[in-house]
Design an enzyme around this catalytic site. Structure first.
Site, PDB file in Angstrom:
ATOM      1  N   ASP A  84       0.819  -1.203   0.000  1.00 36.52           N
ATOM      2  CA  ASP A  84       0.000   0.000   0.000  1.00 36.52           C
ATOM      3  C   ASP A  84       0.865   1.270   0.000  1.00 36.52           C
ATOM      4  O   ASP A  84       2.088   1.217   0.129  1.00 36.52           O
ATOM      5  CB  ASP A  84      -1.023  -0.013   1.145  1.00 36.52           C
ATOM      6  CG  ASP A  84      -0.386   0.001   2.521  1.00 36.52           C
ATOM      7  OD1 ASP A  84       0.556   0.781   2.731  1.00 36.52           O
ATOM      8  OD2 ASP A  84      -0.838  -0.759   3.397  1.00 36.52           O
ATOM      9  N   TYR A  85       0.216   2.387  -0.144  1.00 38.16           N
ATOM     10  CA  TYR A  85       0.871   3.685  -0.352  1.00 38.16           C
ATOM     11  C   TYR A  85       1.925   3.972   0.717  1.00 38.16           C
ATOM     12  O   TYR A  85       3.012   4.485   0.427  1.00 38.16           O
ATOM     13  CB  TYR A  85      -0.206   4.774  -0.363  1.00 38.16           C
ATOM     14  CG  TYR A  85       0.279   6.174  -0.609  1.00 38.16           C
ATOM     15  CD1 TYR A  85       0.598   6.608  -1.895  1.00 38.16           C
ATOM     16  CD2 TYR A  85       0.382   7.089   0.450  1.00 38.16           C
ATOM     17  CE1 TYR A  85       1.025   7.916  -2.124  1.00 38.16           C
ATOM     18  CE2 TYR A  85       0.810   8.389   0.227  1.00 38.16           C
ATOM     19  CZ  TYR A  85       1.131   8.799  -1.057  1.00 38.16           C
ATOM     20  OH  TYR A  85       1.562  10.090  -1.286  1.00 38.16           O
TER      21      TYR A  85
END
Length: 251
Positions: free
Chosen positions: A105-106
């Site tokens: 994820d980011y």
């Protein structure tokens, strides 16, 4: 580079060279819209339009396998509606359209594989193959022994119980703790959600290994091509997913 038609057809995987010769004799092959029946005819796959029974023959795409150290602040997609930086922007033009194998994820970082080989990606990311992944996790606060045992025994989340394959407390600080987790599932943000359940939000999440492939000293934002033996090891049905051994807690 010009080559005999039967060799081009055979390398495309459409037919053996002998079968390709039969196709040419039968008038089933065309080059630039002209039917070819001569076995000695040569063509250039990069320049000429070659068709068999009307089907276009394309050059075989070179398979590329890349290990990338993903920094925080990048998304593991090829484009993003929010215009955030994508992991593909970290790579130079390699002559092929690569895509991420799985996701980070980011806000997560660490080892991410990129390839144009769909079969390889399926072997690594599909849950049924249970490829282990190792993470180093920094959480807020001091994790207690009771909380660590809860993690080991399994935490009930909204989409089912989360039980790491192995867990180890690596470091305890006054305001944070570091752990190493080994998991072989891929539910979205499952590690972050597990520690939120314990009341210790994740501050950093770093993937350090996929099966036996280690992040090592690859710099943040850097990449390298996988070696042949690394690809074979990841693809092997006899692949051994490394465990951390018996989970333990530092004192």
């Amino acid at each position: 580079m010009e080559e005999r038609l039967q060799k081009i057809i055979a390398r495309s995987g459409l037919a053996s060279r002998r079968k390709a010769e039969d196709m040419i004799r039968e008038g089933r092959v065309s080059v630039n819209s002209e039917t070819v029946r001569e076995l000695g005819f040569k063509a250039d796959i990069g320049r000429d339009e070659i068709r068999v029974d009307g089907k276009l023959i394309c050059a075989e795409e070179t398979k590329i396998y890349v290990a990338l150290n993903k920094p925080r602040g990048y998304v593991t997609t090829l484009s993003d509606p929010q215009k955030r930086p994508t992991v593909i922007s970290l790579l130079p033009e390699l002559g092929a359209r690569l895509f991420p194998v799985g996701r980070l994820d980011y806000d997560s970082e660490g080892l991410l594989l990129m390839t144009n080989d769909g079969h390889f990606a399926q072997q690594i990311q599909h849950p049924r193959f249970r490829v282990s992944k190792t993470y180093r996790v920094k959480i807020s606060g001091r994790l207690t022994g009771a909380e660590f045992r809860r993690l080991q025994n399994g935490l009930d989340l909204e989409d089912g119980t989360f039980v790491p394959d192995a867990a180890m407390i690596d470091e305890i600080n006054p305001k944070s703790s570091w752990l190493i987790l080994n998991i072989s599932e891929g539910r979205n943000r499952v590690i972050r959600r597990a520690f939120e359940k314990l009341g210790h939000p994740v501050l950093r999440l770093i993937r350090t290994a996929i099966a036996d492939l280690q992040l090592g000293n690859l710099g943040e934002g850097d990449y390298r091509f996988l070696k042949g033996w690394e690809i074979r090891q990841l693809m092997s049905p006899r692949r051994q997913n490394e465990r951390l051994g018996k989970p333990w807690e530092k004192t």
